[in-house]
Design a protein around this motif. Structure first.
Motif, short mmCIF file in Angstrom:
data_model
loop_
_atom_site.label_atom_id
_atom_site.label_comp_id
_atom_site.label_asym_id
_atom_site.label_seq_id
_atom_site.Cartn_x
_atom_site.Cartn_y
_atom_site.Cartn_z
N ILE A 76 0.84 -1.20 0.00
CA ILE A 76 0.00 0.00 0.00
C ILE A 76 0.87 1.25 0.00
O ILE A 76 1.76 1.39 0.85
N PRO A 77 0.65 2.17 -0.93
CA PRO A 77 1.48 3.39 -0.99
C PRO A 77 1.06 4.42 0.05
O PRO A 77 -0.07 4.41 0.55
N ILE A 78 1.99 5.33 0.35
CA ILE A 78 1.70 6.53 1.13
C ILE A 78 1.90 7.70 0.18
O ILE A 78 2.96 7.82 -0.43
N GLU A 80 11.75 9.87 2.99
CA GLU A 80 10.97 9.32 1.87
C GLU A 80 11.70 8.11 1.30
O GLU A 80 12.93 8.07 1.25
N ASP A 81 10.95 7.12 0.88
CA ASP A 81 11.55 5.92 0.31
C ASP A 81 10.63 5.38 -0.79
O ASP A 81 9.45 5.72 -0.86
N THR A 82 11.20 4.55 -1.63
CA THR A 82 10.45 3.93 -2.72
C THR A 82 10.78 2.45 -2.77
O THR A 82 11.94 2.05 -2.72
N ILE A 83 9.74 1.64 -2.86
CA ILE A 83 9.93 0.21 -3.09
C ILE A 83 9.83 0.00 -4.60
O ILE A 83 8.78 0.23 -5.19
N THR A 85 6.70 5.28 -0.16
CA THR A 85 6.47 5.05 1.26
C THR A 85 7.50 5.85 2.05
O THR A 85 8.07 6.81 1.53
N VAL A 86 7.71 5.49 3.29
CA VAL A 86 8.73 6.15 4.11
C VAL A 86 9.63 5.08 4.73
O VAL A 86 9.30 3.89 4.72
#
Length: 328
Positions: free
Chosen positions: A225-227, A244-247, A260-261
């Motif tokens: 699930i994204p933020i 901040e982060d990205t999958i 996401t974070v």
């Protein structure tokens, strides 16, 4: 009479000399105990369990520190972040791994550190992201954080860092724990529950890819699930230890990147370590990451070492190194 007078004069001179020497020595002792930071010849680096990421990284860093600085460094297995902060508080080690959020709670005396504030620890730098992953299955009907309302959601053990992450993210979305059916499960129990259908979703804070989620993805179609970018910004403004982060697409077989974070894995040190020692340790690690064979070594960079550090104060030795590198 003259002989007695000379003897008395000699006694007075000797007494005055003794007092001067004593005063000088006393001043030196006071100076050394009144704030000067003792240089060290050996350090212990607290890591985590032997099966985790911190322990092998700590071993590699200990070797680098010893080779580059001559300081005898050794990595010790431990119970990871919270235990490490308490051990440094007791003065029983010099350097440790910790998550940025746990370090922040410790320094502020919050959550699991309420009434047990840790005031003698400062940051060396952040290392790599521990990503907050909100895991569910395709077809669950959960497309956003708001969709978690009314669902059975695992948020980790009570009082854990994962539980705090979950509550903070839900809060930013206007959701309280009363709005979900809380489950306090480990990562393995969480993915088992998602697979069996006994829970709907789970918060997992760990480096990606996470083994437990990979195991789930081998059996079912996973959805993360994204933020939204707006909520990420709000979260970081309120809780500055997040980043901040990205999958990336392809992780767990997902179709596209997920925003996401993350909290960051970081190194901290006792603040009574002298500036030169911590400067040399910081420089040794961040300028020799090519010697770290663990996959996370590729993510450790001076340029990102202050990301997610939030309000955790830098040790002056680390601050000096990053200032020289132009890192802000």
């Amino acid at each position: 009479m003259m002989r007695k007078l000379r003897s008395s004069m000699l006694f007075v001179v000797l007494l005055a000399f003794t007092m001067i020497v004593t005063a000088c020595n006393g001043g030196n002792e006071q100076g050394s105990s009144g704030g000067e930071k003792e240089k060290v010849k050996s350090i212990s680096i607290l890591t985590g369990g032997t099966g985790g990421t911190y322990y092998p990284l700590g071993g590699a860093m200990a070797s680098i520190i010893q080779e580059e600085t001559g300081i005898n460094a050794n990595a010790q297995s431990s119970g990871a972040s919270a235990e490490n902060m308490n051990t440094l508080k007791q003065g029983e080690a010099e350097v440790a791994f910790a998550q940025t959020d746990i370090a922040s709670y410790a320094l502020n005396g919050e959550l699991m550190f309420e009434g047990n504030k840790v005031e003698n620890v400062q940051a060396i730098g952040t290392l790599y992201p521990e990503t907050v992953q909100i895991v569910t299955l395709k077809g669950s009907g959960i497309e956003s954080v708001e969709d978690l309302k009314g669902k059975k959601v695992s948020i980790g053990a009570p009082g854990s860092g994962v539980s705090a992450n979950a509550q903070q993210i839900l809060e930013i979305h206007g959701i309280s724990l009363n709005d979900i059916k809380v489950q306090n499960l480990s990562f393995d129990e969480s993915v088992d529950g998602i697979q069996s259908g006994s829970i709907d979703a789970a918060f997992v804070t760990a480096g990606t890819p996470t083994g437990a989620v990979e195991a789930l993805a081998a059996q079912k179609e996973v959805k993360i699930i994204p933020i939204s970018a707006e909520k990420v910004k709000q979260l970081i403004e309120k809780y500055p230890f997040y980043a901040e982060d990205t999958i990336p697409a392809g992780t767990y077989g997902i179709d596209s990147d997920v925003t996401t974070v993350a909290v960051k894995a970081m190194l901290v040190a006792r603040k009574d370590l002298d500036e030169e020692t911590v400067y040399n340790i910081t420089k040794a690690i961040f300028e020799n990451t090519d010697k770290i064979t663990h996959a996370k070594g590729k993510l450790i960079k001076a340029e990102t070492a202050l990301d997610g550090i939030g309000n955790i104060p830098l040790h002056p030795g680390a601050e000096k190194y990053f200032a020289e590198k132009g890192v802000k």
